[in-house]
Design an enzyme around this catalytic site. Structure first.
Site, PDB file in Angstrom:
ATOM      1  N   ALA A  43      -2.507   4.018   2.761  1.00  0.00           N
ATOM      2  CA  ALA A  43      -3.576   3.841   1.764  1.00  0.00           C
ATOM      3  C   ALA A  43      -4.430   2.598   1.993  1.00  0.00           C
ATOM      4  CB  ALA A  43      -2.985   3.811   0.354  1.00  0.00           C
TER       5      ALA A  43
ATOM      6  N   SER B  95       0.843  -1.197   0.000  1.00  0.00           N
ATOM      7  CA  SER B  95       0.000   0.000   0.000  1.00  0.00           C
ATOM      8  C   SER B  95       0.875   1.243   0.000  1.00  0.00           C
ATOM      9  CB  SER B  95      -0.879   0.033   1.250  1.00  0.00           C
ATOM     10  OG  SER B  95      -0.096   0.356   2.382  1.00  0.00           O
ATOM     11  N   ASP B  96       0.407   2.299  -0.647  1.00  0.00           N
ATOM     12  CA  ASP B  96       1.040   3.595  -0.415  1.00  0.00           C
ATOM     13  C   ASP B  96       0.876   3.871   1.074  1.00  0.00           C
ATOM     14  OD1 ASP B  96       2.289   6.046  -0.659  1.00  0.00           O
ATOM     15  OD2 ASP B  96       1.158   6.644  -2.432  1.00  0.00           O
ATOM     16  N   TRP B  97       1.696   4.774   1.592  1.00  0.00           N
ATOM     17  CA  TRP B  97       1.756   4.975   3.046  1.00  0.00           C
ATOM     18  C   TRP B  97       0.402   5.482   3.589  1.00  0.00           C
ATOM     19  CZ3 TRP B  97       5.297   2.356   1.324  1.00  0.00           C
ATOM     20  CH2 TRP B  97       6.462   2.038   1.989  1.00  0.00           C
TER      21      TRP B  97
END
Ligand SMILES: *[C@@H]1O[C@H](CO)[C@@H](O)[C@H](O)[C@H]1NC(C)=O
Ligand SMILES: *[C@@H]1O[C@H](CO)[C@@H](O)[C@H](O)[C@H]1NC(C)=O
Ligand SMILES: *[C@@H]1O[C@H](CO)[C@@H](O)[C@H](O)[C@H]1NC(C)=O
Ligand SMILES: *[C@@H]1O[C@H](CO)[C@@H](O)[C@H](O)[C@H]1NC(C)=O
Ligand SMILES: *[C@@H]1O[C@H](CO)[C@@H](O)[C@H](O)[C@H]1NC(C)=O
Ligand SMILES: *[C@@H]1O[C@H](CO)[C@@H](O)[C@H](O)[C@H]1NC(C)=O
Length: 763
Positions: A287, A283-285
């Site tokens: 997300a 995941s993006d940070w």
């Protein structure tokens, strides 16, 4: 109250129409259920495409792990203390050292003894595959020495759909082909050093505005039809998967109203089924927005921590909501990427060169090597694009007096330990100093900054030239004896917000003020995205304009080399520069929460594949400077177009799924060649470009390019190989890539609008 939604299949792609019968604010996510088709179960990695050995080892290791150990492998921990952007904990018992994931796609961020490389947009403007590979190699060596297992980059989304989007500069180009090919070289360059890339941001991450939920407003939803996602936004990801990328980062936005990190169609469907992807999705940070749902939709790792997994994951397995085989697959994908990169042997300890603080005593890990010098300097030089050069302004001819103006000419007043890796410090100051990189998590760390002024000073010392300067006055006085006036301006952008426009009244005024009393005004723009020039382009005293993009720490050496003609400029625009903002139409500004959807902002990609030059061509808008345009100090002529189209071709690929899709999508179907002659007086590199007009598609799309150095008077032959995928369109009914029967147009030339050679190809 009902809001009816109709999908209309238009001739060239799908256009979605939203018709509000009566206005009523949508307040629940359930309204959107089903807009993204469910694709379950999550495909298990098979080890195909050359991943077999890595999978065999990974499975053996995972088999030895307890449930809790496996669970701990799936999300970031704060128990490991270092300066990495995220950490997976070690399992000492099994000699697994853990993983450090860190920014950025243009060099290591947040530490010392590393270099600042040219940013994505600069690589795109260079159009140089070999150089992209060398840059990646040199950067990867630094990530490795610093103990970074997974480098968070390169960026192939955003794809520049929205002209004002704040992160377009991190991406390589607005064209999927250029973006994909240079991105693939980047992945290969990292793999040669054993570093895993996390290719981001997957997918449809085309604006910063409303990228994250805020209060009761959800993240913006990128609503993308099946044809458009395949032909545009997924294209570069497919190519980077093909190149062996070990990690893909899912993005903050929603896709068809399902969070990108919980979207089963994009992760299980497109990525893990169609593209045969064997690595892991992180995941993006911040997300991750669900536990069981994101697990089943194909998310494999959450960063930098997870409020959804951990104990809940174990409970979900125990109560049957998540099959243990899914957790096994998540961990296997993570460990297989580690083996695939060869990190199980001789890799520096995770985070060894990433201290938590640079103002406290820390172990020095010097990641800089002399082999970085060449890619740093060539990389900086080649991304400069000369777009105007009149009255023989450039190169400079032994100037006696150079006057230097503009807030972008000089170094920042300080670059101390506190600024390394700090978003805010970089963000606030770059607007008043030379811009070598833009802001946010892609702001890498220079070992030094060669500013234009410092480099020009060194040159003046050698040549006995006089310099006069004023960086901050917006209406400086000009010595009439100046041979040239150099005006350095920039346009800033950062992660987290979109830009407010594409020109800047203050720096436009500065340019015109200088030009009012200097008949040889040369403008250099360090632009983090598209920068319009129409406020001064027609001023006859503005004799030259260079888009200098984001060169990294060798900025000053690079611009000096070009200004003095030590190197002929060789970059070309990786995007379209319009005459005015309005020429971008709906693709100028980000979508905002509106109407019934104030709580659920909607961004409808209803233009289909018609972004950037495809849109300018389709709408008959003349750009100021077209995609692929750039001048140099010589001239080239094109001749002898040859198209060899031998084999008969079946409509659909028939190969097994390999990395990136059916293996035969990468088969060469057609070869095109052309001759290019340097008709001027100096050696220079030309970027020859091939565009294809596929029947029923955009007028033309980039499908080949090569950069070649040619001596004056010499002729070189360039050969382009067209793959099955280059000539196919996505068939939404068959759910396959399909060749079109009929006449394809072939164009070869020096930009998307200077195409002296044309031919046809019948399939
Ligand atoms: C999004 O919706 C469109 C229109 O129904 C559909 O064509 C496409 O496959 C969907 N994509 C995803 C990722 O949900
Ligand atoms: C898993 O992680 C938790 C939280 O960091 C830690 O307390 C626990 O000891 C770990 N379990 C194992 C088996 O490593
Ligand atoms: C199982 O556990 C998960 C995680 O705590 C929870 O979300 C889910 O509701 C539980 N399901 C059942 C059927 O109890
Ligand atoms: C830029 O720096 C100069 C000199 O320190 C200062 O006078 C000026 O106000 C600064 N401008 C901005 C926009 O910060
Ligand atoms: C161009 O520069 C000269 C000074 O060198 C000045 O006299 C003239 O007015 C300028 N022209 C414009 C259009 O600004
Ligand atoms: C230029 O674009 C701006 C912003 O979209 C618009 O307001 C303006 O009318 C346009 N000007 C021209 C001359 O088209």
């Amino acid at each position: 109250m009902i809001t009816a939604r109709y999908f209309v299949a238009a001739l060239l792609g799908f256009v979605s129409l939203f018709i509000s019968v009566t206005a009523q604010e949508i307040t629940s996510d359930t309204y959107f259920y089903g807009q993204s088709p469910p694709v379950y179960p999550s495909p298990e990695g098979s080890g195909s495409g050359g991943w077999n050995a890595a999978y065999a080892k990974a499975k053996a290791l995972v088999a030895k792990m307890t449930l809790e150990e496996k669970s701990n492998m799936t999300y970031g921990t704060s128990s490991v203390k270092n300066g990495c952007s995220g950490n997976i904990p070690p399992i000492a018992r099994l000699h697994f050292p853990g993983l450090c994931l860190s920014d950025a796609g243009n060099g290591v961020r947040g530490t010392d003894f590393v270099n600042s490389y040219p940013s994505g947009i600069h690589v795109g403007a260079s159009w140089n595959k070999a150089l992209a590979r060398q840059r990646a190699n040199a950067m990867a060596a630094e990530f490795r020495t610093k103990g970074v297992n997974v480098a968070l980059g390169p960026v192939v989304g955003p794809l520049g759909r929205i002209a004002e989007a704040g992160r377009n500069w991190e991406g390589i180009s607005n064209d999927p082909y250029l973006c994909g090919s240079l991105g693939a070289e980047t992945v290969q360059g990292f793999r040669e050093k054993g570093v895993i890339n996390s290719v981001k941001h997957y997918i449809g991450n085309e604006q910063e505005t409303n990228r994250n939920p805020s209060g009761n407003v959800a993240s913006v939803s990128s609503n993308i039809d099946d044809k458009t996602i395949h032909e545009l936004y997924l294209w570069p990801f497919a190519e980077l998967v093909h190149a062996g990328a070990g990690s893909i980062m899912c993005s903050y936005n929603r896709v068809n109203n399902s969070y990108a990190c919980s979207n089963s169609k994009t992760m299980n469907g497109l990525l893990k089924t169609e593209l045969g992807y064997q690595g892991f999705v992180v995941s993006d940070w911040g997300a991750q927005h669900s536990g069981v749902a994101s697990t089943l939709a194909g998310l494999d790792m959450a960063m930098p921590s997870s409020s959804f997994w951990g104990a809940n994951m174990i409970e979900a397995i125990n109560n049957g909501s998540v099959p243990e085989s899914r957790l096994d697959d998540m961990v296997t994908r993570i460990i297989a990427s580690w083996y695939y990169a060869g990190q199980d042997f001789g890799y520096p300890a995770p985070g060894i060169g990433m201290p938590t603080s640079l103002t406290q005593p820390h172990t020095v890990v010097n990641a800089k090597t002399s082999s970085a010098a060449q890619p740093l300097l060539s990389g900086a030089i080649e991304g400069h694009v000369l777009v105007k050069n009149t009255k023989n302004a450039l190169p400079l001819h032994h100037p006696q007096l150079l006057s230097v103006f503009g807030y972008d000419a000089d170094v920042p007043y300080a670059w101390d330990a506190g600024q390394f890796g700090s978003f805010a410090a970089i963000n606030n100051q770059i607007q008043n100093e030379t811009q070598v990189v833009a802001g946010g998590s892609g702001a890498n760390n220079p070992a030094y900054i060669s500013s234009p002024f410092v480099a020009l000073t060194a040159r003046a010392y050698q040549d006995g030239t006089s310099l006069s300067w004023n960086f901050y006055s917006m209406n400086p006085s000009v010595n009439p004896a100046s041979d040239a006036c150099l005006v350095f301006i920039n346009s800033y952008a950062t992660e987290g917000r979109d830009r407010s426009g594409l020109h800047d009244p203050a720096s436009d005024t500065l340019v015109n003020n200088v030009a009012a009393s200097c008949s040889n005004t040369i403008v250099v723009i360090h632009n983090a995205g598209i920068r319009l020039v129409d406020q001064f382009v027609d001023n006859p005293n503005v004799t030259a304009i260079i888009f200098a993009h984001l060169p990294g720490q060798d900025s000053g050496y690079a611009i000096t080399s070009i200004l003095y003609g030590d190197t002929s400029p060789s970059g070309k625009l990786p995007y379209t520069v319009a005459k005015n903002e309005s020429d971008y139409g709906n693709l100028l500004s980000p979508a905002l929460p509106a109407g019934d959807f104030v709580l659920f902002p909607q961004s409808d990609f209803s233009e289909g594949v018609y972004t950037d030059y495809r849109a300018f061509d389709a709408n008959n808008i003349e750009p100021r400077y077209e995609f692929g345009f750039g001048l140099t100090y010589t001239t080239f002529s094109y001749s002898h177009l040859q198209i060899s189209n031998s084999a008969s071709k079946q409509q659909y690929p028939s190969g097994p799924i390999g990395l990136g899709g059916p293996t035969d999508l990468w088969n060469v179907l057609v070869t095109v060649s052309a001759q290019i002659t340097n008709t001027g007086r100096v050696s220079a590199a030309e970027i020859a470009q091939l565009y294809v007009g596929i029947p029923g598609g955009p007028v033309k799309q980039l499908r080949g390019y090569d950069k070649i150095q040619i001596q004056p008077g010499r002729t070189e032959t360039i050969t382009f190989q067209l793959l099955r995928r280059d000539l196919s369109v996505w068939d939404v009914v068959a759910q396959k890539w399909a060749l079109q029967s009929g006449q394809y147009k072939i164009y070869v030339g020096s930009s998307s609008r200077i195409l002296p050679l044309t031919g046809t190809l019948t399939i």
